[in-house]
Design an enzyme around this catalytic site. Structure first.
Site, short mmCIF file in Angstrom:
data_model
loop_
_atom_site.label_atom_id
_atom_site.label_comp_id
_atom_site.label_asym_id
_atom_site.label_seq_id
_atom_site.Cartn_x
_atom_site.Cartn_y
_atom_site.Cartn_z
N HIS A 145 32.77 -21.76 -10.01
CA HIS A 145 31.77 -20.95 -9.29
C HIS A 145 30.39 -21.23 -9.86
O HIS A 145 30.25 -21.63 -11.02
CB HIS A 145 32.09 -19.46 -9.42
CG HIS A 145 32.03 -18.98 -10.85
ND1 HIS A 145 33.07 -19.16 -11.73
CD2 HIS A 145 31.04 -18.39 -11.55
CE1 HIS A 145 32.72 -18.69 -12.92
NE2 HIS A 145 31.49 -18.23 -12.84
N ASP A 167 22.80 -11.87 -11.26
CA ASP A 167 23.76 -12.75 -10.57
C ASP A 167 24.10 -12.37 -9.12
O ASP A 167 25.27 -12.40 -8.73
CB ASP A 167 25.07 -12.83 -11.39
CG ASP A 167 24.85 -13.36 -12.79
OD1 ASP A 167 23.69 -13.54 -13.20
OD2 ASP A 167 25.85 -13.57 -13.50
N CYS A 183 28.96 -9.52 -16.20
CA CYS A 183 27.57 -9.85 -16.56
C CYS A 183 26.65 -8.64 -16.61
O CYS A 183 25.74 -8.60 -17.44
CB CYS A 183 27.05 -10.96 -15.66
SG CYS A 183 27.95 -12.50 -15.99
N HIS A 221 26.40 -22.74 -14.11
CA HIS A 221 27.36 -23.51 -14.89
C HIS A 221 27.29 -25.01 -14.61
O HIS A 221 27.04 -25.42 -13.47
CB HIS A 221 28.78 -23.04 -14.59
CG HIS A 221 29.03 -21.60 -14.95
ND1 HIS A 221 28.81 -21.11 -16.21
CD2 HIS A 221 29.50 -20.56 -14.20
CE1 HIS A 221 29.13 -19.81 -16.22
NE2 HIS A 221 29.54 -19.46 -15.03
N ASP A 245 24.03 -17.05 -12.87
CA ASP A 245 25.12 -17.75 -13.51
C ASP A 245 24.91 -19.22 -13.10
O ASP A 245 24.76 -19.52 -11.90
CB ASP A 245 26.43 -17.20 -12.92
CG ASP A 245 27.58 -17.18 -13.91
OD1 ASP A 245 27.32 -17.03 -15.13
OD2 ASP A 245 28.74 -17.29 -13.46
N LYS A 277 21.91 -18.78 -17.20
CA LYS A 277 22.87 -18.56 -18.30
C LYS A 277 24.23 -19.15 -17.97
O LYS A 277 24.49 -19.45 -16.80
CB LYS A 277 23.00 -17.06 -18.55
CG LYS A 277 23.52 -16.38 -17.31
CD LYS A 277 23.60 -14.90 -17.47
CE LYS A 277 24.25 -14.29 -16.27
NZ LYS A 277 25.57 -14.84 -15.95
#
Ligand code: VGL
Ligand code: ZN
Length: 184
Positions: A61, A8, A127, A48, A46, A86
């Site tokens: 974020h 990340d 993470c 989302h 990351d 993820k």
């Protein structure tokens, strides 16, 4: 076979980003140097959706496709052989890179004969922690490079606590200088 997992290192976790990790960008030059020592380099993002329960705990974020979700511009991302996405669902935090939904990280590493995993990136207390604990749990010899990680530190000791928890779980902590001196 040794692999490097870069967790990340995205704009939103760096200074100026939506969920900035203090000095998050300081890991970039360290990781750039580390990458040269490994045959296999992979990274997680990351990633989302616009609406997720995860944003009840955190500021918005790393929304899929936004600049905040891109790698830090100085990360030598051309060396990254596979990116693992993820936190892609509407309900999961997806802290661990082993929860990636586009490619299965455990199968990917096993199929390439990686038995020793080195973990670097952001953030130590979320993470990086979750990914390293999962790797150790899956029987990999797992290392965390302590000067190549940085913590969110919601509480100031969270990063230190996370490192101690990883160490107790069998994760080996070492510096980038030690990794470079090993001449992997
Ligand atoms: C992370 C908080 C929320 C991380 C991701 O990458 O460590 N932390 N989402
Ligand atoms: Zn997140």
């Amino acid at each position: 076979m040794k692999g490097l997992l870069i967790v990340d290192v995205q704009n939103d976790f760096c200074p100026g980003g939506a969920l900035a990790v203090p000095q998050g960008d300081a890991v970039v030059p360290v990781i750039n140097r580390l990458m040269e020592q490994f045959d296999l380099v992979v990274a997680s993002k990351d990633w989302h959706p616009g609406q997720t329960a995860h944003f009840q705990k955190w500021p918005v974020h790393c929304v899929q496709g936004t600049n905040g979700a891109e790698f830090h511009p100085r990360l030598r991302s051309g060396k990254i052989q596979q990116v693992f996405l993820k936190g892609t669902g509407n309900l999961d935090d997806g802290y661990s890179a082993f929860e990636a939904t586009n490619v299965n990280l455990e199968e990917y590493l096993r199929s390439r004969g990686v038995t020793e995993l080195y973990v670097a990136g952001l953030a130590t207390d979320y993470c990086v922690r979750a990914s390293a604990l999962d790797a150790a749990d899956k029987g990999m010899t797992t290392h965390v490079v302590t000067d190549a990680v940085a913590a969110v530190n919601v509480q100031p000791v969270d990063g230190e606590k996370a490192l101690e928890e990883m160490r107790r779980a069998g994760v080996r902590l070492l510096s980038s200088a030690e990794v470079l001196a090993k001449k992997l």
